[in-house]
Motif scaffolding. Structure first.
Motif, PDB file in Angstrom:
ATOM      1  N   THR A 180      60.190  96.632  47.788  1.00  0.00           N
ATOM      2  CA  THR A 180      60.839  97.161  46.367  1.00  0.00           C
ATOM      3  C   THR A 180      60.416  98.666  46.195  1.00  0.00           C
ATOM      4  O   THR A 180      59.378  99.198  46.548  1.00  0.00           O
ATOM      5  CB  THR A 180      60.408  96.320  45.212  1.00  0.00           C
ATOM      6  OG1 THR A 180      60.494  95.006  45.468  1.00  0.00           O
ATOM      7  CG2 THR A 180      61.073  96.851  43.990  1.00  0.00           C
TER       8      THR A 180
ATOM      9  N   PRO B 110      55.901  96.322  43.355  1.00  0.00           N
ATOM     10  CA  PRO B 110      55.452  94.997  43.803  1.00  0.00           C
ATOM     11  C   PRO B 110      54.836  95.104  45.153  1.00  0.00           C
ATOM     12  O   PRO B 110      55.819  95.245  46.148  1.00  0.00           O
ATOM     13  CB  PRO B 110      56.611  94.150  43.815  1.00  0.00           C
ATOM     14  CG  PRO B 110      57.619  94.828  42.691  1.00  0.00           C
ATOM     15  CD  PRO B 110      57.470  96.579  43.024  1.00  0.00           C
TER      16      PRO B 110
ATOM     17  N   SER C 177      46.674  97.515  37.496  1.00  0.00           N
ATOM     18  CA  SER C 177      47.011  96.506  38.510  1.00  0.00           C
ATOM     19  C   SER C 177      46.710  95.246  38.073  1.00  0.00           C
ATOM     20  O   SER C 177      46.476  94.413  39.020  1.00  0.00           O
ATOM     21  CB  SER C 177      46.470  97.033  39.842  1.00  0.00           C
ATOM     22  OG  SER C 177      46.964  98.308  40.233  1.00  0.00           O
TER      23      SER C 177
ATOM     24  N   ILE D  97      51.785  91.106  43.465  1.00  0.00           N
ATOM     25  CA  ILE D  97      51.289  91.682  42.138  1.00  0.00           C
ATOM     26  C   ILE D  97      52.088  93.260  41.873  1.00  0.00           C
ATOM     27  O   ILE D  97      52.523  93.516  42.747  1.00  0.00           O
ATOM     28  CB  ILE D  97      49.891  92.179  41.884  1.00  0.00           C
ATOM     29  CG1 ILE D  97      49.521  93.129  43.118  1.00  0.00           C
ATOM     30  CG2 ILE D  97      48.960  90.739  42.457  1.00  0.00           C
ATOM     31  CD1 ILE D  97      48.208  93.607  43.138  1.00  0.00           C
ATOM     32  N   ASP D  98      52.015  93.729  40.825  1.00  0.00           N
ATOM     33  CA  ASP D  98      52.339  94.875  40.633  1.00  0.00           C
ATOM     34  C   ASP D  98      51.512  95.932  40.567  1.00  0.00           C
ATOM     35  O   ASP D  98      50.567  96.275  39.737  1.00  0.00           O
ATOM     36  CB  ASP D  98      53.266  95.234  38.966  1.00  0.00           C
ATOM     37  CG  ASP D  98      54.256  94.438  38.994  1.00  0.00           C
ATOM     38  OD1 ASP D  98      55.087  94.095  39.913  1.00  0.00           O
ATOM     39  OD2 ASP D  98      54.770  93.831  37.785  1.00  0.00           O
TER      40      ASP D  98
ATOM     41  N   ARG E 277      54.578 101.990  39.541  1.00  0.00           N
ATOM     42  CA  ARG E 277      54.399 100.645  39.931  1.00  0.00           C
ATOM     43  C   ARG E 277      55.170 100.166  40.874  1.00  0.00           C
ATOM     44  O   ARG E 277      56.466 100.735  41.001  1.00  0.00           O
ATOM     45  CB  ARG E 277      54.338  99.691  38.542  1.00  0.00           C
ATOM     46  CG  ARG E 277      53.011  99.834  37.678  1.00  0.00           C
ATOM     47  CD  ARG E 277      53.144  98.707  36.451  1.00  0.00           C
ATOM     48  NE  ARG E 277      51.867  98.485  36.076  1.00  0.00           N
ATOM     49  CZ  ARG E 277      51.893  97.833  34.902  1.00  0.00           C
ATOM     50  NH1 ARG E 277      52.863  97.645  34.129  1.00  0.00           N
ATOM     51  NH2 ARG E 277      50.472  97.733  34.207  1.00  0.00           N
TER      52      ARG E 277
ATOM     53  N   GLN F 200      47.479  86.345  37.567  1.00  0.00           N
ATOM     54  CA  GLN F 200      47.879  87.092  38.849  1.00  0.00           C
ATOM     55  C   GLN F 200      46.603  86.549  39.804  1.00  0.00           C
ATOM     56  O   GLN F 200      45.630  86.229  39.503  1.00  0.00           O
ATOM     57  CB  GLN F 200      47.948  88.410  38.939  1.00  0.00           C
ATOM     58  CG  GLN F 200      46.779  89.320  39.187  1.00  0.00           C
ATOM     59  CD  GLN F 200      47.021  90.892  39.189  1.00  0.00           C
ATOM     60  OE1 GLN F 200      48.277  91.155  38.688  1.00  0.00           O
ATOM     61  NE2 GLN F 200      46.354  91.568  39.664  1.00  0.00           N
TER      62      GLN F 200
END
Length: 389
Positions: free
Chosen positions: A2, A79, A147, A83-84, A77, A152
């Protein structure tokens, strides 16, 4: 992968108000008698100091100013691995700047790097050579600060290394890159040198996390090695209590530090003082605003519990920085600061790091080198990687 999304840090006014209200209701413990009368830090954080710090945090500290200082740098940020991941990307002001992954540790954050990033990206501004410029990528480690989000997955050092390698190589498109780190950032940097060697131009650390922790492995020690073994024994006896708590019962501790900002500050400030080159006066090495910017980020993100996970993972089955008997062969640089937690001699470090190109003994500074001595550390990083262009 992404595409990364631009990010700007902005904490809600209501969250700042809630913090101040909690600080106003702080219940302080008493000070233990005896030795604490002459050394108020003998048993941990000095109660009088923390009272003063909490009062300043509530009534004097300007979070918005610290937030704005971070937002000067472009942030994103993206993915990765479920996680981001948050990171700063600051372009180098020079011809063909080298990509440099800059990694913090615990109890640090990207706030450590506000003074050193300009010295790395624009050295000419500080009297250096523009040909030494880096493009700096400084992520919040997975599970730390920006983060992190509740629920998560948790990360040990090998998983962190894989994540940031994916950021640099797969997302940002750097076929090869440099890395520098202290504390857990040094562990991740060392892991990159082992597990992702083909991607690394070289690695630089200011903490020898991957070398010399097993005293039984050092037979017939030299005098310098005996000195180190004494330091290691003292550290193991007196300095590792936090590791055992964070490494065995991280969830229990996270309740207290997620609910009490004063408790969070006490836990972190004690480390800033103990591990910096401050002669007992922490603010001579790291300012109140610098400490509170870092502590506030842990508070506002609620990430303190997740930040403990590398300690738990190390004790409970996560892969080590590198397997027993394995070595790191990529070009390595090391800056040894005099008030670092542990300072293994080169003879011990070379058992793991087989290609040490630069070993510098610094005149001043401690564990938080990027905060305490940004100019000295930046000079070392530039000098080491200059030879690898």
């Amino acid at each position: 992968m992404t595409k990364p999304v631009p990010f700007t840090l902005h904490v809600a006014d209501a969250d700042i108000a809630d913090l101040k209200a909690r600080l106003a209701r702080t219940r302080f413990p008493d000070s233990a008698p005896g030795e604490a009368l002459s050394d108020p830090w003998a048993y941990g954080t000095d109660v009088a100091y923390l009272r003063s710090l909490v009062e300043y945090w509530r009534d004097g500290f300007d979070w918005r100013a610290e937030e704005a200082a971070l937002n000067v740098f472009p942030q994103f940020r993206v993915p990765i691995d479920g996680i981001d991941l948050h990171y700063l990307r600051v372009e180098g002001k020079g011809e063909n700047p080298m990509p440099l992954l800059l990694l913090h540790g615990w109890p640090g954050s990207v706030f450590e790097f506000l003074e050193i990033i300009p010295r790395l990206t624009d050295p000419a501004r500080f009297g250096g050579d523009s040909s030494d410029a880096f493009t700096v990528i400084a992520p919040s480690l997975p599970g730390y600060g920006l983060s992190f989000k509740p629920g998560q997955k948790r990360y040990g050092v090998p998983e962190m290394a894989d994540c940031v390698a994916a950021l640099m190589h797969d997302v940002l498109g750097f076929s090869r890159f440099a890395a520098q780190g202290g504390d857990w950032g040094a562990g991740v940097t060392s892991r990159l040198g082992y597990a992702h060697a083909e991607k690394m131009i070289g690695i630089h650390v200011n903490f020898m996390m991957a070398a010399g922790r097993d005293p039984n492995a050092i037979q017939n020690p030299t005098e310098e090695e005996k000195r180190y073994l004494g330091e290691l024994a003292h550290w193991t006896r007196e300095g590792t209590g936090y590791q055992w708590i964070q490494g065995t019962r991280p969830q229990t501790l996270s309740f207290a530090l997620t609910d009490s900002p004063a408790g969070l500050a006490a836990w972190i400030v004690e480390k800033f003082r103990a591990w910096s080159d401050c002669g007992g006066d922490v603010e001579s090495a790291i300012s109140r605003d610098q400490m509170l910017a870092d502590i506030s980020l842990y508070w506002f993100t609620g990430a303190i519990g997740s930040s403990f996970w590398p300690y738990y993972a190390r004790l409970h089955g996560s892969a080590a920085i590198l397997p027993p008997g394995e070595t790191i062969t990529v070009p390595t640089g090391y800056a040894q600061f005099p008030r670092e937690i542990l300072r293994p001699p080169r003879s011990i470090a070379e058992r793991v790091f087989k290609n040490i190109r630069r070993w510098s003994v610094m005149e001043k500074g401690g564990h938080f080198a990027a905060l305490e001595q940004p100019e000295l550390l930046a000079h070392e990083v530039r000098a080491f990687f200059r030879e690898l262009h």
